[in-house]
Design a protein around this motif. Structure first.
Motif, mmCIF file in Angstrom:
data_model
loop_
_atom_site.group_PDB
_atom_site.id
_atom_site.type_symbol
_atom_site.label_atom_id
_atom_site.label_comp_id
_atom_site.label_asym_id
_atom_site.label_seq_id
_atom_site.Cartn_x
_atom_site.Cartn_y
_atom_site.Cartn_z
ATOM 1 N N ARG A 6 0.839 -1.184 0.000
ATOM 2 C CA ARG A 6 0.000 0.000 0.000
ATOM 3 C C ARG A 6 0.881 1.243 0.000
ATOM 4 N NH1 ARG A 6 -2.722 -3.749 -0.980
ATOM 5 N NH2 ARG A 6 -4.681 -4.375 -0.033
ATOM 6 N N ARG A 7 0.243 2.412 -0.198
ATOM 7 C CA ARG A 7 0.958 3.679 -0.255
ATOM 8 C C ARG A 7 0.461 4.593 0.856
ATOM 9 N NH1 ARG A 7 3.707 5.704 -4.510
ATOM 10 N NH2 ARG A 7 2.716 4.204 -5.896
ATOM 11 N N CYS A 8 1.380 5.228 1.552
ATOM 12 C CA CYS A 8 1.042 6.183 2.606
ATOM 13 C C CYS A 8 0.413 7.425 1.967
ATOM 14 C CB CYS A 8 2.308 6.556 3.382
ATOM 15 S SG CYS A 8 2.064 7.845 4.615
ATOM 16 N N VAL A 9 -0.681 7.924 2.540
ATOM 17 C CA VAL A 9 -1.335 9.110 1.985
ATOM 18 C C VAL A 9 -0.529 10.376 2.247
ATOM 19 C CG1 VAL A 9 -3.674 8.161 2.079
ATOM 20 C CG2 VAL A 9 -2.791 9.447 4.024
ATOM 21 N N SER A 10 0.398 10.319 3.163
ATOM 22 C CA SER A 10 1.165 11.491 3.529
ATOM 23 C C SER A 10 2.481 11.598 2.752
ATOM 24 C CB SER A 10 1.428 11.483 5.032
ATOM 25 O OG SER A 10 1.985 12.678 5.437
ATOM 26 N N CYS A 11 3.345 10.618 2.899
ATOM 27 C CA CYS A 11 4.676 10.687 2.270
ATOM 28 C C CYS A 11 4.745 9.940 0.942
ATOM 29 C CB CYS A 11 5.740 10.167 3.221
ATOM 30 S SG CYS A 11 5.643 8.390 3.539
ATOM 31 N N ARG A 12 3.708 9.195 0.598
ATOM 32 C CA ARG A 12 3.591 8.469 -0.662
ATOM 33 C C ARG A 12 4.567 7.301 -0.806
ATOM 34 N NH1 ARG A 12 -0.919 8.996 -2.570
ATOM 35 N NH2 ARG A 12 -0.247 8.675 -4.695
ATOM 36 N N CYS A 13 5.187 6.839 0.271
ATOM 37 C CA CYS A 13 6.070 5.681 0.186
ATOM 38 C C CYS A 13 5.224 4.406 0.156
ATOM 39 C CB CYS A 13 7.070 5.648 1.333
ATOM 40 S SG CYS A 13 6.370 5.224 2.920
ATOM 41 N N THR A 14 5.729 3.377 -0.492
ATOM 42 C CA THR A 14 5.022 2.103 -0.556
ATOM 43 C C THR A 14 5.734 1.086 0.319
ATOM 44 O OG1 THR A 14 6.273 1.431 -2.497
ATOM 45 C CG2 THR A 14 4.151 2.475 -2.881
ATOM 46 N N ASN A 15 4.931 0.240 0.945
ATOM 47 C CA ASN A 15 5.456 -0.795 1.814
ATOM 48 C C ASN A 15 4.362 -1.832 2.027
ATOM 49 O OD1 ASN A 15 7.273 -2.132 3.453
ATOM 50 N ND2 ASN A 15 7.787 -0.312 4.643
ATOM 51 N N HIS A 16 4.691 -2.903 2.713
ATOM 52 C CA HIS A 16 3.687 -3.924 3.011
ATOM 53 C C HIS A 16 2.616 -3.321 3.911
ATOM 54 C CE1 HIS A 16 1.919 -7.718 4.345
ATOM 55 N NE2 HIS A 16 2.414 -8.202 3.220
ATOM 56 N N LYS A 17 1.375 -3.727 3.709
ATOM 57 C CA LYS A 17 0.265 -3.091 4.427
ATOM 58 C C LYS A 17 0.321 -3.290 5.933
ATOM 59 C CE LYS A 17 -3.195 -6.698 3.725
ATOM 60 N NZ LYS A 17 -4.511 -6.967 3.135
ATOM 61 N N LYS A 18 1.033 -4.306 6.413
ATOM 62 C CA LYS A 18 1.142 -4.526 7.854
ATOM 63 C C LYS A 18 1.997 -3.474 8.540
ATOM 64 C CE LYS A 18 0.269 -9.444 7.810
ATOM 65 N NZ LYS A 18 0.752 -10.760 8.199
ATOM 66 N N ALA A 42 -7.529 4.172 3.856
ATOM 67 C CA ALA A 42 -6.339 4.986 3.645
ATOM 68 C C ALA A 42 -5.275 4.453 4.597
ATOM 69 C CB ALA A 42 -6.624 6.454 3.935
ATOM 70 N N TYR A 43 -4.037 4.513 4.168
ATOM 71 C CA TYR A 43 -2.931 3.975 4.955
ATOM 72 C C TYR A 43 -1.969 5.093 5.299
ATOM 73 C CZ TYR A 43 -4.711 -0.573 3.734
ATOM 74 O OH TYR A 43 -5.527 -1.667 3.604
ATOM 75 N N LEU A 44 -1.394 5.005 6.513
ATOM 76 C CA LEU A 44 -0.530 6.054 7.031
ATOM 77 C C LEU A 44 0.665 5.425 7.734
ATOM 78 C CD1 LEU A 44 -0.544 9.186 7.369
ATOM 79 C CD2 LEU A 44 -1.621 8.809 9.565
ATOM 80 N N CYS A 45 1.852 5.965 7.464
ATOM 81 C CA CYS A 45 3.058 5.496 8.149
ATOM 82 C C CYS A 45 2.934 5.791 9.639
ATOM 83 C CB CYS A 45 4.297 6.215 7.629
ATOM 84 S SG CYS A 45 4.739 5.824 5.951
ATOM 85 N N PRO A 46 3.381 4.895 10.493
ATOM 86 C CA PRO A 46 3.277 5.125 11.943
ATOM 87 C C PRO A 46 4.433 5.971 12.467
ATOM 88 C CG PRO A 46 4.074 2.924 11.540
ATOM 89 C CD PRO A 46 3.786 3.529 10.194
ATOM 90 N N ASN A 47 4.533 7.208 11.974
ATOM 91 C CA ASN A 47 5.552 8.113 12.496
ATOM 92 C C ASN A 47 4.982 9.518 12.632
ATOM 93 O OD1 ASN A 47 5.998 9.596 10.005
ATOM 94 N ND2 ASN A 47 7.128 7.821 9.283
ATOM 95 N N ALA A 52 1.544 14.266 11.310
ATOM 96 C CA ALA A 52 1.401 15.723 11.342
ATOM 97 C C ALA A 52 0.984 16.265 9.974
ATOM 98 C CB ALA A 52 2.705 16.365 11.792
ATOM 99 N N ILE A 53 1.613 15.786 8.915
ATOM 100 C CA ILE A 53 1.263 16.242 7.570
ATOM 101 C C ILE A 53 -0.156 15.834 7.215
ATOM 102 C CG2 ILE A 53 1.780 15.913 5.115
ATOM 103 C CD1 ILE A 53 4.741 15.746 5.919
ATOM 104 N N ALA A 54 -0.533 14.615 7.562
ATOM 105 C CA ALA A 54 -1.884 14.127 7.256
ATOM 106 C C ALA A 54 -2.945 14.963 7.956
ATOM 107 C CB ALA A 54 -2.021 12.672 7.661
ATOM 108 N N SER A 82 2.307 5.622 22.503
ATOM 109 C CA SER A 82 2.454 4.316 23.167
ATOM 110 C C SER A 82 3.441 3.410 22.440
ATOM 111 C CB SER A 82 1.105 3.622 23.309
ATOM 112 O OG SER A 82 0.593 3.281 22.039
ATOM 113 N N GLU A 83 3.520 3.507 21.120
ATOM 114 C CA GLU A 83 4.468 2.689 20.360
ATOM 115 C C GLU A 83 5.904 3.167 20.545
ATOM 116 O OE1 GLU A 83 3.303 2.516 16.288
ATOM 117 O OE2 GLU A 83 1.571 1.271 16.701
ATOM 118 N N SER A 84 6.087 4.474 20.724
ATOM 119 C CA SER A 84 7.439 5.007 20.872
ATOM 120 C C SER A 84 7.963 4.861 22.311
ATOM 121 C CB SER A 84 7.496 6.467 20.434
ATOM 122 O OG SER A 84 6.692 7.261 21.286
ATOM 123 N N ALA A 85 7.052 4.662 23.249
ATOM 124 C CA ALA A 85 7.469 4.545 24.652
ATOM 125 C C ALA A 85 7.996 3.181 24.999
ATOM 126 C CB ALA A 85 6.303 4.871 25.578
#
Length: 85
Positions: A6-18, A42-47, A52-54, A82-85
């Motif tokens: 899938r493609r991130c709606v924010s940065c447009r990078c592609t990666n596995h959907k998981k 819609a898919y979004l990178c977890p960063n 913020a851009i989205a 919670s993921e970064s902690a």
């Protein structure tokens, strides 16, 4: 694009959907929810940068063709903390 990529709606990078967060506009109820449901997704990178851009540029709203409630963004920010902690 490869299957299950899938493609991130924010940065447009592609990666596995998981590797992405999935935001769904449910087909019948038109509600926006996280992770589960059948409908437009819609898919979004977890960063922090992509989230913020989205939120600033309404990338999720345009991708899902609807307005995104603020509680969805709050849930995503909490999930990021919670993921970064």
């Amino acid at each position: 694009m490869k299957a299950n990529y899938r493609r991130c709606v924010s940065c447009r990078c592609t990666n596995h959907k998981k590797t992405f967060w999935r935001i769904v506009k449910v087909y019948l109820s038109q509600k926006v929810q996280l992770d589960k449901g059948i409908g437009r997704s819609a898919y979004l990178c977890p960063n922090e940068t992509c989230l913020a851009i989205a939120s600033q540029k309404n990338r999720l709203g345009r991708g899902l063709r609807t307005s995104i409630p603020q509680d969805i963004y709050k849930k995503l920010w909490k999930r990021l903390e919670s993921e970064s902690a």
